[in-house]
Write an enzyme that holds these catalytic residues in place. Structure first.
Site, PDB file in Angstrom:
ATOM      1  N   ASP A 134      -7.796  -0.163  11.217  1.00 32.24           N
ATOM      2  CA  ASP A 134      -7.284  -1.532  11.268  1.00 32.24           C
ATOM      3  C   ASP A 134      -8.433  -2.493  10.968  1.00 32.24           C
ATOM      4  OD1 ASP A 134      -6.247  -4.051  12.025  1.00 32.24           O
ATOM      5  OD2 ASP A 134      -4.876  -3.095  13.443  1.00 32.24           O
ATOM      6  N   ASP A 167      -6.146   9.621  18.550  1.00 34.76           N
ATOM      7  CA  ASP A 167      -5.491   8.322  18.419  1.00 34.76           C
ATOM      8  C   ASP A 167      -4.993   7.869  19.774  1.00 34.76           C
ATOM      9  OD1 ASP A 167      -4.481   6.902  15.565  1.00 34.76           O
ATOM     10  OD2 ASP A 167      -3.572   6.122  17.406  1.00 34.76           O
ATOM     11  N   ASP A 205      -8.355   6.871  23.955  1.00 31.22           N
ATOM     12  CA  ASP A 205      -8.915   5.648  23.357  1.00 31.22           C
ATOM     13  C   ASP A 205     -10.234   5.979  22.657  1.00 31.22           C
ATOM     14  OD1 ASP A 205     -10.063   3.154  22.832  1.00 31.22           O
ATOM     15  OD2 ASP A 205      -9.256   2.257  24.652  1.00 31.22           O
ATOM     16  N   THR A 253      -5.248  10.451   2.911  1.00 29.76           N
ATOM     17  CA  THR A 253      -4.360  10.115   4.015  1.00 29.76           C
ATOM     18  C   THR A 253      -3.044   9.606   3.436  1.00 29.76           C
ATOM     19  OG1 THR A 253      -4.899   7.766   4.200  1.00 29.76           O
ATOM     20  CG2 THR A 253      -6.423   9.321   5.240  1.00 29.76           C
ATOM     21  N   GLU A 254      -2.065   9.411   4.304  1.00 27.22           N
ATOM     22  CA  GLU A 254      -0.799   8.856   3.853  1.00 27.22           C
ATOM     23  C   GLU A 254      -0.990   7.458   3.259  1.00 27.22           C
ATOM     24  OE1 GLU A 254       0.193  11.570   7.400  1.00 27.22           O
ATOM     25  OE2 GLU A 254      -1.331  10.092   6.910  1.00 27.22           O
ATOM     26  N   TYR A 255      -1.791   6.635   3.932  1.00 28.88           N
ATOM     27  CA  TYR A 255      -2.056   5.290   3.433  1.00 28.88           C
ATOM     28  C   TYR A 255      -2.777   5.330   2.088  1.00 28.88           C
ATOM     29  CZ  TYR A 255      -0.674   2.039   7.162  1.00 28.88           C
ATOM     30  OH  TYR A 255       0.033   1.238   8.020  1.00 28.88           O
ATOM     31  N   GLU A 256      -3.711   6.235   1.971  1.00 31.39           N
ATOM     32  CA  GLU A 256      -4.487   6.339   0.735  1.00 31.39           C
ATOM     33  C   GLU A 256      -3.585   6.635  -0.454  1.00 31.39           C
ATOM     34  OE1 GLU A 256      -8.441   8.757  -0.872  1.00 31.39           O
ATOM     35  OE2 GLU A 256      -7.719   8.993   1.175  1.00 31.39           O
ATOM     36  N   ASP A 278      -9.139   0.769   2.033  1.00 31.71           N
ATOM     37  CA  ASP A 278      -8.739   0.013   0.843  1.00 31.71           C
ATOM     38  C   ASP A 278      -9.110  -1.445   1.002  1.00 31.71           C
ATOM     39  OD1 ASP A 278      -6.719  -0.322   2.937  1.00 31.71           O
ATOM     40  OD2 ASP A 278      -5.679  -1.524   1.428  1.00 31.71           O
ATOM     41  N   LYS A 300      -9.635 -11.254  11.550  1.00 30.03           N
ATOM     42  CA  LYS A 300     -10.053 -12.509  12.185  1.00 30.03           C
ATOM     43  C   LYS A 300     -11.384 -12.320  12.907  1.00 30.03           C
ATOM     44  CE  LYS A 300      -5.343 -14.266  12.759  1.00 30.03           C
ATOM     45  NZ  LYS A 300      -4.314 -14.751  13.701  1.00 30.03           N
TER      46      LYS A 300
END
Length: 217
Positions: A118, A69, A96, A191-194, A154, A122
């Protein structure tokens, strides 16, 4: 994944070089030597707070894992887990993801994970998406022949874009899940987001895409 800025994160990373690799460019082409074995290498680009890559490493000691990351705070939260419970086959890189050819040699990596990247919704930000063609070219360069990308999100828009991007690049879509948590798929590590999104009833999309010999530029 955007994470709040954490005070003292840089100092924390510097204090634990056994987990966060210093001067990773010096190990280019020698990552198995770094781990002290000849096991395959899997990397996660954009690792959130490290839950996925940490649990994968614990579940599969026969594979070497590297969490990557560019946000220092993100790496520091992943580092917390390693400090609490060291995992011998896991290392972290604060670099990176668009510059991975600086740190990995051609065909050195066996598999890549992209989890809840992410979406950059746009149109003018399309080139920042981790499934954009320039990122795929970098991934292809460091992956072994016929290497795979495993992608979860998601975000339906990003998922549809990524399927198209993979296909346009000439990749083979091995398997596609439109609702992972209501499928027969076994062995999923979240993952945490999942965890957060699935509790809200949102579908999780997943694809395993493979580079073919014909995609080699």
């Amino acid at each position: 994944m955007r994470v709040r800025k954490r005070s003292g994160a840089e100092e924390l990373l510097a204090a634990h070089p056994q987990f966060v690799v210093e001067e990773p460019q010096s190990w280019k082409g020698r990552w198995q030597e770094h781990f002290g074995n000849n096991q395959p290498i899997h990397i996660e680009i954009g690792m959130g707070k490290g839950q996925f890559i940490n649990q994968m490493a614990q579940a599969h000691p026969e594979i070497n894992y590297i969490g990557i990351d560019m946000q220092v705070s993100v790496v520091s939260f992943a580092l917390d887990k390693l400090i609490d419970e060291p995992v011998r086959n896991l290392q972290l890189l604060h670099v990176d993801g668009s510059e991975l050819t600086n740190y990995f040699a051609e065909s050195e990596v066996d598999q890549i994970y992209l989890n809840f990247s992410d979406p950059w919704p746009k149109k003018r930000h399309e080139k920042r998406r981790l499934t954009y063609q320039s990122f795929l070219a970098v991934d292809e360069a460091i992956l072994r022949p016929n290497g795979e990308i495993h992608f979860k999100t998601d975000n339906q828009g990003l998922f549809e874009y990524s399927l198209s991007s993979f296909s346009k690049y000439g990749m083979i879509l091995e398997q596609v899940w439109l609702d992972l948590h209501h499928s027969p798929y076994e062995g999923n590590i979240m993952t945490e987001y999942e965890e957060k999104f699935s509790k809200k009833g949102q579908p999780i999309y997943r694809v395993e895409a493979r580079f073919s010999d014909k995609t080699k530029k």
